[in-house]
Write a protein that holds these residues in place. Structure first.
Motif, PDB file in Angstrom:
ATOM      1  N   HIS A  39       8.291  -5.163   0.703  1.00  0.00           N
ATOM      2  CA  HIS A  39       7.081  -4.969  -0.097  1.00  0.00           C
ATOM      3  C   HIS A  39       6.229  -3.886   0.549  1.00  0.00           C
ATOM      4  O   HIS A  39       5.936  -3.957   1.748  1.00  0.00           O
ATOM      5  N   VAL A  40       5.862  -2.881  -0.251  1.00  0.00           N
ATOM      6  CA  VAL A  40       5.086  -1.737   0.223  1.00  0.00           C
ATOM      7  C   VAL A  40       3.970  -1.410  -0.765  1.00  0.00           C
ATOM      8  O   VAL A  40       4.001  -1.853  -1.914  1.00  0.00           O
ATOM      9  N   CYS A  41       3.026  -0.607  -0.322  1.00  0.00           N
ATOM     10  CA  CYS A  41       1.953  -0.120  -1.177  1.00  0.00           C
ATOM     11  C   CYS A  41       2.535   0.810  -2.252  1.00  0.00           C
ATOM     12  O   CYS A  41       3.401   1.632  -1.956  1.00  0.00           O
ATOM     13  N   PRO A  42       2.074   0.717  -3.501  1.00  0.00           N
ATOM     14  CA  PRO A  42       2.593   1.589  -4.558  1.00  0.00           C
ATOM     15  C   PRO A  42       2.351   3.073  -4.299  1.00  0.00           C
ATOM     16  O   PRO A  42       3.057   3.916  -4.841  1.00  0.00           O
ATOM     17  N   ASN A  43       1.366   3.404  -3.455  1.00  0.00           N
ATOM     18  CA  ASN A  43       1.061   4.808  -3.151  1.00  0.00           C
ATOM     19  C   ASN A  43       1.796   5.325  -1.922  1.00  0.00           C
ATOM     20  O   ASN A  43       1.615   6.476  -1.545  1.00  0.00           O
ATOM     21  N   SER A  44       2.603   4.492  -1.303  1.00  0.00           N
ATOM     22  CA  SER A  44       3.312   4.918  -0.094  1.00  0.00           C
ATOM     23  C   SER A  44       4.551   5.738  -0.450  1.00  0.00           C
ATOM     24  O   SER A  44       5.062   5.682  -1.571  1.00  0.00           O
ATOM     25  N   GLU A  45       5.030   6.481   0.528  1.00  0.00           N
ATOM     26  CA  GLU A  45       6.236   7.288   0.340  1.00  0.00           C
ATOM     27  C   GLU A  45       7.443   6.397   0.023  1.00  0.00           C
ATOM     28  O   GLU A  45       8.296   6.746  -0.778  1.00  0.00           O
ATOM     29  N   MET A  46       7.490   5.218   0.644  1.00  0.00           N
ATOM     30  CA  MET A  46       8.617   4.304   0.444  1.00  0.00           C
ATOM     31  C   MET A  46       8.699   3.781  -0.981  1.00  0.00           C
ATOM     32  O   MET A  46       9.771   3.403  -1.437  1.00  0.00           O
ATOM     33  N   ALA A  47       7.571   3.748  -1.693  1.00  0.00           N
ATOM     34  CA  ALA A  47       7.533   3.177  -3.041  1.00  0.00           C
ATOM     35  C   ALA A  47       8.359   3.984  -4.040  1.00  0.00           C
ATOM     36  O   ALA A  47       8.706   3.471  -5.100  1.00  0.00           O
ATOM     37  N   GLN A  48       8.702   5.207  -3.705  1.00  0.00           N
ATOM     38  CA  GLN A  48       9.490   6.031  -4.624  1.00  0.00           C
ATOM     39  C   GLN A  48      10.963   5.639  -4.655  1.00  0.00           C
ATOM     40  O   GLN A  48      11.704   6.057  -5.532  1.00  0.00           O
ATOM     41  N   TYR A  49      11.393   4.802  -3.726  1.00  0.00           N
ATOM     42  CA  TYR A  49      12.795   4.393  -3.654  1.00  0.00           C
ATOM     43  C   TYR A  49      12.971   2.988  -4.234  1.00  0.00           C
ATOM     44  O   TYR A  49      12.131   2.123  -4.046  1.00  0.00           O
ATOM     45  N   HIS A  50      14.087   2.773  -4.908  1.00  0.00           N
ATOM     46  CA  HIS A  50      14.416   1.437  -5.411  1.00  0.00           C
ATOM     47  C   HIS A  50      15.050   0.600  -4.314  1.00  0.00           C
ATOM     48  O   HIS A  50      14.904  -0.619  -4.289  1.00  0.00           O
ATOM     49  N   SER A  51      15.758   1.284  -3.415  1.00  0.00           N
ATOM     50  CA  SER A  51      16.391   0.619  -2.289  1.00  0.00           C
ATOM     51  C   SER A  51      16.576   1.650  -1.180  1.00  0.00           C
ATOM     52  O   SER A  51      16.548   2.854  -1.437  1.00  0.00           O
ATOM     53  N   ILE A  52      16.750   1.141   0.043  1.00  0.00           N
ATOM     54  CA  ILE A  52      16.972   2.031   1.176  1.00  0.00           C
ATOM     55  C   ILE A  52      18.118   1.490   2.023  1.00  0.00           C
ATOM     56  O   ILE A  52      18.311   0.279   2.120  1.00  0.00           O
ATOM     57  N   PRO A  53      18.888   2.402   2.632  1.00  0.00           N
ATOM     58  CA  PRO A  53      19.955   1.949   3.523  1.00  0.00           C
ATOM     59  C   PRO A  53      19.382   1.541   4.874  1.00  0.00           C
ATOM     60  O   PRO A  53      18.466   2.182   5.383  1.00  0.00           O
TER      61      PRO A  53
END
Length: 91
Positions: A39-53
């Protein structure tokens, strides 16, 4: 734990996520990466990904309006008696 070099995000962020996952997945035999969400902030860089390795497999990313920038956590979906939880970053 293998370092994941194919990640689209900053290596330090991947290290922090892997550390939280290690705590959950290696200390709880019933906890599986498939049931975990970041769970991340919607404005964070991570929010642009659906999943991460990660070093433990693919982790789903869930932007949440209830998470402030600079804060992130991993939580398990419902489905068993306990819910696994770990902070990735908190203020």
């Amino acid at each position: 734990m293998n370092q994941c070099t194919a990640s689209p995000i900053h290596p330090r962020a991947v290290d922090m996520i892997n550390s939280a996952l290690q705590h959950l997945l290696l200390n709880d035999n019933e906890c599986k990466i498939e049931r975990l969400k970041l769970h991340v902030c919607p404005n964070s860089e991570m929010a642009q990904y659906h999943s991460i390795p990660t070093a433990f497999g693919t982790l789903r990313v869930c932007p949440s309006i209830y998470v402030t920038k600079g804060v992130a956590y991993v939580i398990e979906d419902s489905g068993r008696g306990e819910k696994a939880f770990a902070w990735v970053c908190r203020r």
